[in-house]
Design a protein around this motif. Sequence first.
Motif, PDB file in Angstrom:
ATOM      1  N   GLU A   1     -57.142  54.859  49.965  1.00  0.00           N
ATOM      2  CA  GLU A   1     -57.962  54.105  50.919  1.00  0.00           C
ATOM      3  C   GLU A   1     -57.208  53.722  52.189  1.00  0.00           C
ATOM      4  O   GLU A   1     -57.823  53.338  53.179  1.00  0.00           O
ATOM      5  CB  GLU A   1     -58.577  52.885  50.235  1.00  0.00           C
TER       6      GLU A   1
ATOM      7  N   HIS B   1     -65.636  68.184  46.383  1.00  0.00           N
ATOM      8  CA  HIS B   1     -67.036  67.767  46.540  1.00  0.00           C
ATOM      9  C   HIS B   1     -67.759  67.701  45.198  1.00  0.00           C
ATOM     10  O   HIS B   1     -68.664  66.885  45.027  1.00  0.00           O
ATOM     11  CB  HIS B   1     -67.750  68.695  47.520  1.00  0.00           C
TER      12      HIS B   1
ATOM     13  N   ALA C   1     -66.319  64.426  43.685  1.00  0.00           N
ATOM     14  CA  ALA C   1     -66.482  63.252  44.561  1.00  0.00           C
ATOM     15  C   ALA C   1     -65.155  62.518  44.781  1.00  0.00           C
ATOM     16  O   ALA C   1     -65.085  61.292  44.750  1.00  0.00           O
ATOM     17  CB  ALA C   1     -67.551  62.310  44.020  1.00  0.00           C
TER      18      ALA C   1
ATOM     19  N   LEU D   1     -61.997  61.203  46.965  1.00  0.00           N
ATOM     20  CA  LEU D   1     -61.790  60.765  48.345  1.00  0.00           C
ATOM     21  C   LEU D   1     -60.841  61.720  49.068  1.00  0.00           C
ATOM     22  O   LEU D   1     -59.746  62.014  48.580  1.00  0.00           O
ATOM     23  CB  LEU D   1     -61.217  59.341  48.370  1.00  0.00           C
TER      24      LEU D   1
ATOM     25  N   ILE E   1     -64.587  54.792  55.326  1.00  0.00           N
ATOM     26  CA  ILE E   1     -64.860  55.535  54.091  1.00  0.00           C
ATOM     27  C   ILE E   1     -66.354  55.493  53.802  1.00  0.00           C
ATOM     28  O   ILE E   1     -66.984  54.447  53.938  1.00  0.00           O
ATOM     29  CB  ILE E   1     -64.072  54.930  52.913  1.00  0.00           C
ATOM     30  N   TYR E   2     -66.897  56.637  53.423  1.00  0.00           N
ATOM     31  CA  TYR E   2     -68.297  56.669  53.002  1.00  0.00           C
ATOM     32  C   TYR E   2     -68.449  57.638  51.832  1.00  0.00           C
ATOM     33  O   TYR E   2     -67.590  58.484  51.589  1.00  0.00           O
ATOM     34  CB  TYR E   2     -69.237  57.052  54.148  1.00  0.00           C
ATOM     35  N   LYS E   3     -69.562  57.496  51.143  1.00  0.00           N
ATOM     36  CA  LYS E   3     -69.889  58.372  50.014  1.00  0.00           C
ATOM     37  C   LYS E   3     -71.349  58.764  50.159  1.00  0.00           C
ATOM     38  O   LYS E   3     -72.212  57.899  50.313  1.00  0.00           O
ATOM     39  CB  LYS E   3     -69.648  57.630  48.699  1.00  0.00           C
TER      40      LYS E   3
ATOM     41  N   THR F   1     -70.957  65.851  46.326  1.00  0.00           N
ATOM     42  CA  THR F   1     -70.862  64.535  46.956  1.00  0.00           C
ATOM     43  C   THR F   1     -69.771  64.557  48.013  1.00  0.00           C
ATOM     44  O   THR F   1     -68.662  65.036  47.746  1.00  0.00           O
ATOM     45  CB  THR F   1     -70.540  63.438  45.910  1.00  0.00           C
ATOM     46  N   GLU F   2     -70.081  64.036  49.182  1.00  0.00           N
ATOM     47  CA  GLU F   2     -69.066  63.798  50.206  1.00  0.00           C
ATOM     48  C   GLU F   2     -68.506  62.411  49.930  1.00  0.00           C
ATOM     49  O   GLU F   2     -69.254  61.435  49.889  1.00  0.00           O
ATOM     50  CB  GLU F   2     -69.693  63.796  51.612  1.00  0.00           C
ATOM     51  N   HIS F   3     -67.207  62.311  49.703  1.00  0.00           N
ATOM     52  CA  HIS F   3     -66.526  61.024  49.578  1.00  0.00           C
ATOM     53  C   HIS F   3     -65.338  61.124  50.512  1.00  0.00           C
ATOM     54  O   HIS F   3     -64.302  61.682  50.151  1.00  0.00           O
ATOM     55  CB  HIS F   3     -66.110  60.769  48.134  1.00  0.00           C
ATOM     56  N   GLU F   4     -65.541  60.628  51.719  1.00  0.00           N
ATOM     57  CA  GLU F   4     -64.590  60.937  52.781  1.00  0.00           C
ATOM     58  C   GLU F   4     -64.072  59.700  53.502  1.00  0.00           C
ATOM     59  O   GLU F   4     -64.788  58.724  53.675  1.00  0.00           O
ATOM     60  CB  GLU F   4     -65.254  61.866  53.810  1.00  0.00           C
TER      61      GLU F   4
ATOM     62  N   TRP G   1     -74.614  62.311  55.922  1.00  0.00           N
ATOM     63  CA  TRP G   1     -73.453  61.677  56.554  1.00  0.00           C
ATOM     64  C   TRP G   1     -73.748  61.280  57.994  1.00  0.00           C
ATOM     65  O   TRP G   1     -73.261  60.263  58.458  1.00  0.00           O
ATOM     66  CB  TRP G   1     -72.212  62.565  56.458  1.00  0.00           C
TER      67      TRP G   1
END
Length: 177
Positions: free
Chosen positions: A11, A25, A28, A30, A100-102, A110-113, A158
């Motif tokens: 994080e 992806h 999920a 990060l 950060i978003y999911k 899943t985008e966890h970026e 997103w």
Amino acid sequence: MKEENVILVNEADEPIGLMPKMEAHEKAVLHRAFSVFIMNDKGETMLQQRAKDKYHSPLLWTNTCCSHQREGETNIQAGKRRLQEEMGFTAELEELFSFIYKAPFDNGLTEHELDHVMMGKFQGEPQINPSEVEDWKWMALEDIKEDIASNPDGYTAWFKIIFERFYDHLIHKSEEQ
């Protein structure tokens, strides 16, 4: 073609490893990413419509370009590279903020970026890469905001998250001046 790796991060955006993009992806996990917003002198934002053959979110509208940094690449270098690859031009970019978003997709990915949001200026028409981009257009910020509210299914998951933060950033920046 060899699948690209994404940079896994904690994080605090510290790299903790590499993973193939699809696996990241699917799980999920990060990872580091970036989103580029290109604006013209009228204050309009260039949007792209994703190509119909994209593995997720085909034909949806989104920001000018976005992708993942490669190992050893700065955020700005990555943004310029992908802008050239997708839209056929380059521009000077400024990093605005990161967060950060999911966002889950209907295909199970899943985008966890940890997304680094950048902005640049460009006048003219892009030379779009048809394997990446179906179409493009300039839109005023207020028009984008209104269209997302009335037609949310026309935009990537997103983009709806990132645009809200981008819009708020620009509004607060103009209030400070």
